[in-house]
Enzyme design. Sequence first.
Site, PDB file in Angstrom:
ATOM      1  N   PHE A  50       5.452   2.050   5.720  1.00  0.00           N
ATOM      2  CA  PHE A  50       4.659   2.510   4.586  1.00  0.00           C
ATOM      3  C   PHE A  50       4.514   1.410   3.527  1.00  0.00           C
ATOM      4  CE2 PHE A  50       4.664   7.459   4.709  1.00  0.00           C
ATOM      5  CZ  PHE A  50       4.127   7.418   5.980  1.00  0.00           C
ATOM      6  N   SER A  51       3.856   1.748   2.440  1.00  0.00           N
ATOM      7  CA  SER A  51       3.422   0.771   1.447  1.00  0.00           C
ATOM      8  C   SER A  51       4.566   0.045   0.752  1.00  0.00           C
ATOM      9  CB  SER A  51       2.545   1.447   0.400  1.00  0.00           C
ATOM     10  OG  SER A  51       1.303   1.807   0.944  1.00  0.00           O
ATOM     11  N   TRP A  53      -8.448  10.318   0.286  1.00  0.00           N
ATOM     12  CA  TRP A  53      -7.933  11.177   1.348  1.00  0.00           C
ATOM     13  C   TRP A  53      -8.853  12.378   1.573  1.00  0.00           C
ATOM     14  CZ3 TRP A  53      -4.703   8.999   4.400  1.00  0.00           C
ATOM     15  CH2 TRP A  53      -3.786   8.059   3.924  1.00  0.00           C
ATOM     16  N   TRP A  93      -8.169   2.047  11.220  1.00  0.00           N
ATOM     17  CA  TRP A  93      -8.046   2.714   9.920  1.00  0.00           C
ATOM     18  C   TRP A  93      -7.249   1.856   8.953  1.00  0.00           C
ATOM     19  CZ3 TRP A  93      -8.745   8.123   8.351  1.00  0.00           C
ATOM     20  CH2 TRP A  93      -8.117   8.439   7.135  1.00  0.00           C
ATOM     21  N   ARG A 127       9.085   6.321  -2.264  1.00  0.00           N
ATOM     22  CA  ARG A 127       8.346   5.287  -1.536  1.00  0.00           C
ATOM     23  C   ARG A 127       7.567   4.341  -2.462  1.00  0.00           C
ATOM     24  NH1 ARG A 127       6.155  10.298   0.153  1.00  0.00           N
ATOM     25  NH2 ARG A 127       4.127  10.842  -0.736  1.00  0.00           N
ATOM     26  N   ASP A 128       6.961   3.353  -1.790  1.00  0.00           N
ATOM     27  CA  ASP A 128       6.032   2.398  -2.389  1.00  0.00           C
ATOM     28  C   ASP A 128       6.711   1.461  -3.398  1.00  0.00           C
ATOM     29  OD1 ASP A 128       4.317   4.012  -0.952  1.00  0.00           O
ATOM     30  OD2 ASP A 128       3.527   5.051  -2.706  1.00  0.00           O
ATOM     31  N   ASN A 153      -5.735   2.003   4.712  1.00  0.00           N
ATOM     32  CA  ASN A 153      -5.691   2.628   3.400  1.00  0.00           C
ATOM     33  C   ASN A 153      -5.017   1.683   2.399  1.00  0.00           C
ATOM     34  OD1 ASN A 153      -3.806   4.351   5.377  1.00  0.00           O
ATOM     35  ND2 ASN A 153      -2.724   4.347   3.409  1.00  0.00           N
ATOM     36  N   ASP A 154      -3.887   2.018   1.820  1.00  0.00           N
ATOM     37  CA  ASP A 154      -3.339   1.288   0.668  1.00  0.00           C
ATOM     38  C   ASP A 154      -3.244  -0.229   0.871  1.00  0.00           C
ATOM     39  OD1 ASP A 154      -2.763   3.970   0.439  1.00  0.00           O
ATOM     40  OD2 ASP A 154      -0.684   3.685  -0.167  1.00  0.00           O
ATOM     41  N   GLN A 199      -2.051  -0.867   4.705  1.00  0.00           N
ATOM     42  CA  GLN A 199      -1.703   0.193   5.644  1.00  0.00           C
ATOM     43  C   GLN A 199      -2.766   0.250   6.731  1.00  0.00           C
ATOM     44  OE1 GLN A 199       1.296   2.819   5.012  1.00  0.00           O
ATOM     45  NE2 GLN A 199       1.564   0.615   4.760  1.00  0.00           N
TER      46      GLN A 199
END
Length: 477
Positions: A92-93, A296, A29, A154-155, A31-32, A48
Amino acid sequence: MFLFVYSINAEITNNRYYPLYHFAPQQGWMNDPNGFSVFKNVYHLFYQYNPVSSLEPGTAHWGHATSKDLVHWKHLPIAMYPNNTYDKNGVFSGSALIEDDKMYLYYTGHINHPGETPDHEEHQALATSTDGVNVVKYENNPILYGTGRQPDIRDPKVWKHGDTYYMVLGNKFTKNNTSLGRVLLYSSKDKYNWKEVAVIGESDGFLGYMWECPDFFQLNGHFVFLWSPQGMEPQGDKYRNLYQTGYIVGDFDYKTLSFKPITEFRELDHGHDFYATQTILDNKGRRIVVAWFDMWKRNYPEQLDGFTGQLTLPRILTLTKDLRLIQRPVPEIKVARTKTLCTGQAKGGTKVTLKDKAGEINIRARVTNDMELFIDGRNTSMRIYYSAFCGEISLDRGGEDGLRRTEWRPKKELMLNIYVDASSIEVFCGTGEVTMSSRYFTDGPVSVRLGDTSSVWQFKVTNMRSTVPLNGSYERQ
């Protein structure tokens, strides 16, 4: 530190939906996009990543790939594992800062607290690399605890201006018992010690309850605040996806640290699947953006084939005089072109079959006439339609919530540049003033067909070849 031991049981069992020229993971998987950067004249792209399953995001790692031209990609070993107390439930991102021949990777460490309130916390951490492959986490992490801003902070996106480093962070806060999104600004003199200095912007409710993946950069004399708000309500044809990605243009003063918006919030893309953008200023002076080409809670059928997620084509961002972002595919994409299947004028009903479900379509037509185009597969059809009377462009992939539509009134001629891949389509309207990015899934051959009443000046269809390796090879079986 935790020893992360597992067997990677995710593998691609069927390549029917695996892209030829859009970046995607080898398995599992994604994602970002994270840490998008240029290091030692090579483009680096982290993301991610859950290497053990394509069915869920799981515990986020940082996957890693490189490219010399933003088209041909090379998979590299996992860059970061969730193996410390401050990131044990997810790396995380974040973003990359390149300085003094060293890569600084800023990211969010995520920790879960099941059964507690709040049930998680997030802190900012740092890792570095001197060779662009081996990444070492800073021994005194986390570098920013976010005290008083927990649990959703975050991020980090980090940049340098003058002798000061800056960081923007997405955050959720509560006002009058309502959750609202905002972006916080931090500064540092040494890249390690940070203090909060301003709030770039915050939601009044209309812009949702959480702001993710913030980016802040200068373009054509103004500043662009680009981010992904969660919780916006649909308004007609606007904001139809679960979460959005958009921007506000304004002016920013580094002395007062004040951002003054000039425009309203505008969606950056009008398709079904576009989220978590990240931009860089590359060595050619271009502001380039990539996005997670997914959304999502979609549960697309590729999951059952051993992979989930891909990225959009890298796009060059420019800002018009009326303060709108223009997006154009990087010109390097031309190296993926192979055989031209047709070119020149075409009448309604003209049909061309793509090789390996991947191609580029260029259309030029009168702005006074409607135009209809179909992307046909064995079990589904996607329709792109321009209404001259309404001044609208629409993309319909069928099924519930299949239609996306937005205003577009070209002035001199209708121009469409469309990129079709094994399970995706990107539509660039005009010079890039409108884009629509959507996933679609069909088996068997894919054909491009003009609507029966659509005649165009130029109808050029070109096959595209593989530039993203699958199982170590660019060839597709």
